[in-house]
Write a protein that holds these residues in place. Structure first.
Motif, PDB file in Angstrom:
ATOM      1  N   LEU A 235      42.296  24.053  14.810  1.00  0.00           N
ATOM      2  CA  LEU A 235      43.656  24.013  15.352  1.00  0.00           C
ATOM      3  C   LEU A 235      44.478  22.911  14.678  1.00  0.00           C
ATOM      4  CD1 LEU A 235      45.415  25.281  17.584  1.00  0.00           C
ATOM      5  CD2 LEU A 235      44.652  23.444  19.084  1.00  0.00           C
ATOM      6  N   MET A 236      43.909  21.698  14.667  1.00  0.00           N
ATOM      7  CA  MET A 236      44.638  20.569  14.100  1.00  0.00           C
ATOM      8  C   MET A 236      44.876  20.760  12.600  1.00  0.00           C
ATOM      9  SD  MET A 236      45.575  18.633  16.367  1.00  0.00           S
ATOM     10  CE  MET A 236      45.385  18.748  18.099  1.00  0.00           C
ATOM     11  N   ILE A 239      47.693  23.281  12.060  1.00  0.00           N
ATOM     12  CA  ILE A 239      49.013  22.707  12.346  1.00  0.00           C
ATOM     13  C   ILE A 239      49.427  21.757  11.221  1.00  0.00           C
ATOM     14  CG2 ILE A 239      50.283  21.189  13.908  1.00  0.00           C
ATOM     15  CD1 ILE A 239      48.656  22.370  16.199  1.00  0.00           C
ATOM     16  N   MET A 243      52.533  21.679   7.825  1.00  0.00           N
ATOM     17  CA  MET A 243      53.545  20.636   7.686  1.00  0.00           C
ATOM     18  C   MET A 243      53.379  19.798   6.424  1.00  0.00           C
ATOM     19  SD  MET A 243      54.350  19.509  11.523  1.00  0.00           S
ATOM     20  CE  MET A 243      52.747  19.270  12.238  1.00  0.00           C
ATOM     21  N   LEU A 288      58.507  25.993  14.112  1.00  0.00           N
ATOM     22  CA  LEU A 288      57.945  25.729  15.440  1.00  0.00           C
ATOM     23  C   LEU A 288      57.330  27.004  16.013  1.00  0.00           C
ATOM     24  CD1 LEU A 288      57.703  23.623  17.728  1.00  0.00           C
ATOM     25  CD2 LEU A 288      59.868  24.464  18.607  1.00  0.00           C
ATOM     26  N   ILE A 291      54.105  27.941  14.149  1.00  0.00           N
ATOM     27  CA  ILE A 291      52.973  27.097  14.538  1.00  0.00           C
ATOM     28  C   ILE A 291      52.494  27.469  15.930  1.00  0.00           C
ATOM     29  CG2 ILE A 291      52.310  24.728  15.114  1.00  0.00           C
ATOM     30  CD1 ILE A 291      53.949  23.787  12.772  1.00  0.00           C
TER      31      ILE A 291
ATOM     32  N   PRO B 121      56.254  19.813  15.607  1.00  0.00           N
ATOM     33  CA  PRO B 121      56.432  19.364  14.221  1.00  0.00           C
ATOM     34  C   PRO B 121      57.598  18.373  14.123  1.00  0.00           C
ATOM     35  CG  PRO B 121      56.619  21.767  14.411  1.00  0.00           C
ATOM     36  CD  PRO B 121      56.547  21.231  15.794  1.00  0.00           C
ATOM     37  N   GLN B 123      59.606  17.847  11.916  1.00  0.00           N
ATOM     38  CA  GLN B 123      60.822  18.359  11.282  1.00  0.00           C
ATOM     39  C   GLN B 123      61.816  18.920  12.297  1.00  0.00           C
ATOM     40  OE1 GLN B 123      57.745  18.916  10.063  1.00  0.00           O
ATOM     41  NE2 GLN B 123      57.976  17.558   8.306  1.00  0.00           N
ATOM     42  N   VAL B 124      61.301  19.347  13.454  1.00  0.00           N
ATOM     43  CA  VAL B 124      62.191  19.944  14.436  1.00  0.00           C
ATOM     44  C   VAL B 124      63.143  18.902  15.017  1.00  0.00           C
ATOM     45  CG1 VAL B 124      62.292  21.204  16.617  1.00  0.00           C
ATOM     46  CG2 VAL B 124      60.522  21.726  14.973  1.00  0.00           C
TER      47      VAL B 124
END
Lengths: 310, 281
Positions: A235-236, A239, A243, A288, A291, B121, B123-124
């Motif tokens: 999971l980590m 994510i 990014m 968002l 993810i 995140p 960036q949001v």
């Protein structure tokens, strides 16, 4: 209301006044402690989120006033060739790097879980790249490692292989970034290592008595016992792979031919090079959602393979 | 027979470990030794070990002989990182204590919200924050890089603190209450000293995340006089001529040394910190 406060109120029914006064006092003191975080949450997190949402419906370049344009940003994004490229490239990166890191960290954690002389030194050396790997300094080194006449090429020449122009061709530039990510499997390794140490020894002993081979013991005991941690790292890792930014900007800057235009790099270009703030805000909302969808998917599948009974 | 077999196995294990360790640190070693080589030797020889050693690249990088002066950038990076550590400790210890020990309305909701923001995140929230800092004229200052840490914007630190404080026996609170200790005294004189391992872990992470941070420093600082190490390195790489690889490597090596020092000094806490993160989730 919190359950324990409720209990207090119920118990001292006769002195309701005093206890409600105490609740107020408790609240005052607790919120006093939390003031910094509450401010940050309201202004920087929740406030920013709402602001981002508003921006997604605007055309804004920082200088003139934001113009309300409804869903035009989203409409444009879905027609944007570079957006689809960045989605494709990002998924490719995630799909290649996350499993590779997981496998590398699992295998090496198993290897370093055995007590041998100097194991602490080996662990520290293997963990080292994870500490510095996200830095610009390490990214620069990585870039030059794959440069023409760099150490990787020299190494391949020993075997008579003429290396590709790693960063010059779309086919191999992604490989360089994925390898950099795999190089930093150390923090996952440490988590697995802690997990391996928690597995009770009697499980292995009784399996050995039952005649299980070491491979069988690994697949039937170690892996299921580690599955909550595999889930966590998966999971980590997913994510954080979505990014990734520093390495991409330093090593390839999205090139060649957009073959490494990862999502956050594209978002950065839109926001801070072209100052398309509304457009970039919409991109960040899509990130968002992506993810959240991926995390949700991992959560959903987890019930089929994560073993919680110990 | 059995003994020599197990020797063989231990030997094989060592060889495997040595090979893996070497592959892992080779890029760092290569950069390290290259930074001591004369420019002409860096890409022309595949020898790791320099035949001639020179300190020129370090001196040039630090004093600015190559047009970029890294000295002040190191000071800026240190300044920002240290203030962020203080900010992170301030906000996370207060909030963590409240979540772990105090009773208040909406506690569950707020805690859930805090956990949820861990997945958010950056960036949001970065674009609106940039716009606000831009509007109030704080671009090209260190404020946007430092201020958020005082407002608890790294929920992971709060989470770490909550988990740790929960592990401290509650009897202490009761004893303190009987002695007439105020909530703040309880926090300041009892919980905080006991939370030292959590404090150290948070400090290390806050330090090296800020030290390595590139994105926010890149967007908030455009004035070369305010550049930090990561931006300095990336700008230098973009602008440099053919013959400055040595300088770049030397400064890259210097840029990771603070991280290594912190790691070596606090290694035990760091590994424990990561392990707790993984296990308690």
């Amino acid at each position: 209301m919190d359950t324990s406060t409720q209990a207090v109120v119920v118990k001292s029914n006769s002195v309701v006044n005093r206890s409600s006064k105490r609740t107020v006092l408790n609240n005052l003191s607790a919120y006093g402690f939390m003031t910094p975080w509450l401010l940050g949450m309201l202004l920087l997190t929740a406030g920013s989120m709402l602001f981002t949402l508003y921006l997604t419906f605007t055309n804004y370049d920082l200088l003139s006033r934001p113009q309300f344009i409804g869903f035009a940003n989203f409409a444009q994004i879905f027609k944007d060739q570079n957006f689809w490229t960045s989605i494709r490239v990002t998924f490719l990166y995630v799909v290649l790097s996350v499993p590779a890191r997981l496998i590398a960290s699992l295998l090496v954690a198993t290897l370093v879980s055995k007590q041998v002389r100097g194991i602490a030194v080996y662990r520290a050396l293997i963990y080292l790249p994870s500490l510095i790997g996200g830095s610009v300094g390490a990214s620069i080194g990585w870039r030059e490692l794959f440069d023409q006449n760099g150490p990787i090429d020299s190494f391949l020449k020993l075997f008579g292989i003429h290396g590709p122009v790693w960063l010059g061709s779309p086919a191999t530039s992604m490989v360089v970034l994925v390898l950099l990510s795999v190089w930093q499997f150390g923090s996952e390794m440490v988590i697995f290592l802690a997990g391996i140490k928690q597995i009770p020894g009697y499980l292995y002993e009784s399996a050995t008595i039952d005649g299980a081979s070491s491979f069988q013991r690994y697949v039937r005991i170690t892996l299921p016992m580690l599955s909550p941690l595999i889930f966590f790292n998966l999971l980590m890792g997913t994510i954080s792979s979505f990014m990734v930014f520093t390495q991409v900007l330093v090593i390839t800057d999205g090139g060649p031919m957009n073959s490494t235009l990862l999502y956050v790099l594209y978002l950065y270009q839109q926001a801070f090079q072209f100052f398309h703030m509304g457009y970039a805000a919409a991109l960040s909302i899509i990130l968002l959602i992506l993810i959240a969808l991926c995390s949700g998917f991992i959560f959903l599948t987890s019930r089929f393979w994560v073993n919680y009974d110990v | 027979m059995g003994a020599s077999r197990s020797y063989l196995r231990i030997g094989a294990r060592h060889i495997l470990l040595i090979v893996i360790s070497f592959v892992m640190i080779y890029p760092i070693l290569w950069m390290f030794f290259s930074s001591f080589k004369p420019e002409s030797d860096i890409f022309s020889t595949s020898n790791l070990w320099p035949t001639r050693w020179t300190l020129k690249h370090y001196l040039d990088g630090m004093t600015g002989a190559s047009g970029v002066n890294f000295g002040p950038m190191f000071l800026h990076s240190f300044e920002i990182s240290i203030v962020v550590v203080v900010g992170a400790l301030f906000s996370s210890s207060l909030t963590g204590f409240a979540f772990a020990r105090l009773q208040f309305t909406a506690k569950r909701f707020l805690f859930g919200f805090m956990l949820a923001t861990m997945m958010l995140p950056a960036q949001v929230v970065l674009i609106p924050q940039y716009i606000v800092f831009h509007k109030v004229g704080l671009i090209n200052t260190f404020v946007p890089l430092m201020l958020p840490s005082f407002l608890g914007t790294t929920p992971f630190f709060i989470y770490l603190m909550v988990q740790f404080v929960r592990g401290i026996p509650k009897d202490l609170d009761e004893a303190a209450a009987i002695d007439g200790c105020s909530t703040f005294r309880l926090f300041r004189s009892i919980i905080l000293p006991l939370a030292r391992p959590a404090i150290i872990t948070i400090s290390i992470f806050a330090f090296y995340w800020t030290w390595n941070d590139f994105f926010s420093q890149l967007i908030y600082l455009n004035n070369p006089n305010l550049f930090t190490v990561p931006i300095g390195l990336s700008m230098f790489m973009d602008n440099m001529g053919q013959s400055q690889w040595g300088d770049l490597f030397a400064m890259s090596i210097l840029s990771v040394i603070p991280i290594l020092v912190v790691f070596i000094v606090f290694q035990r806490y760091l590994v424990e910190g990561i392990a707790t993160q993984g296990l308690k989730n």
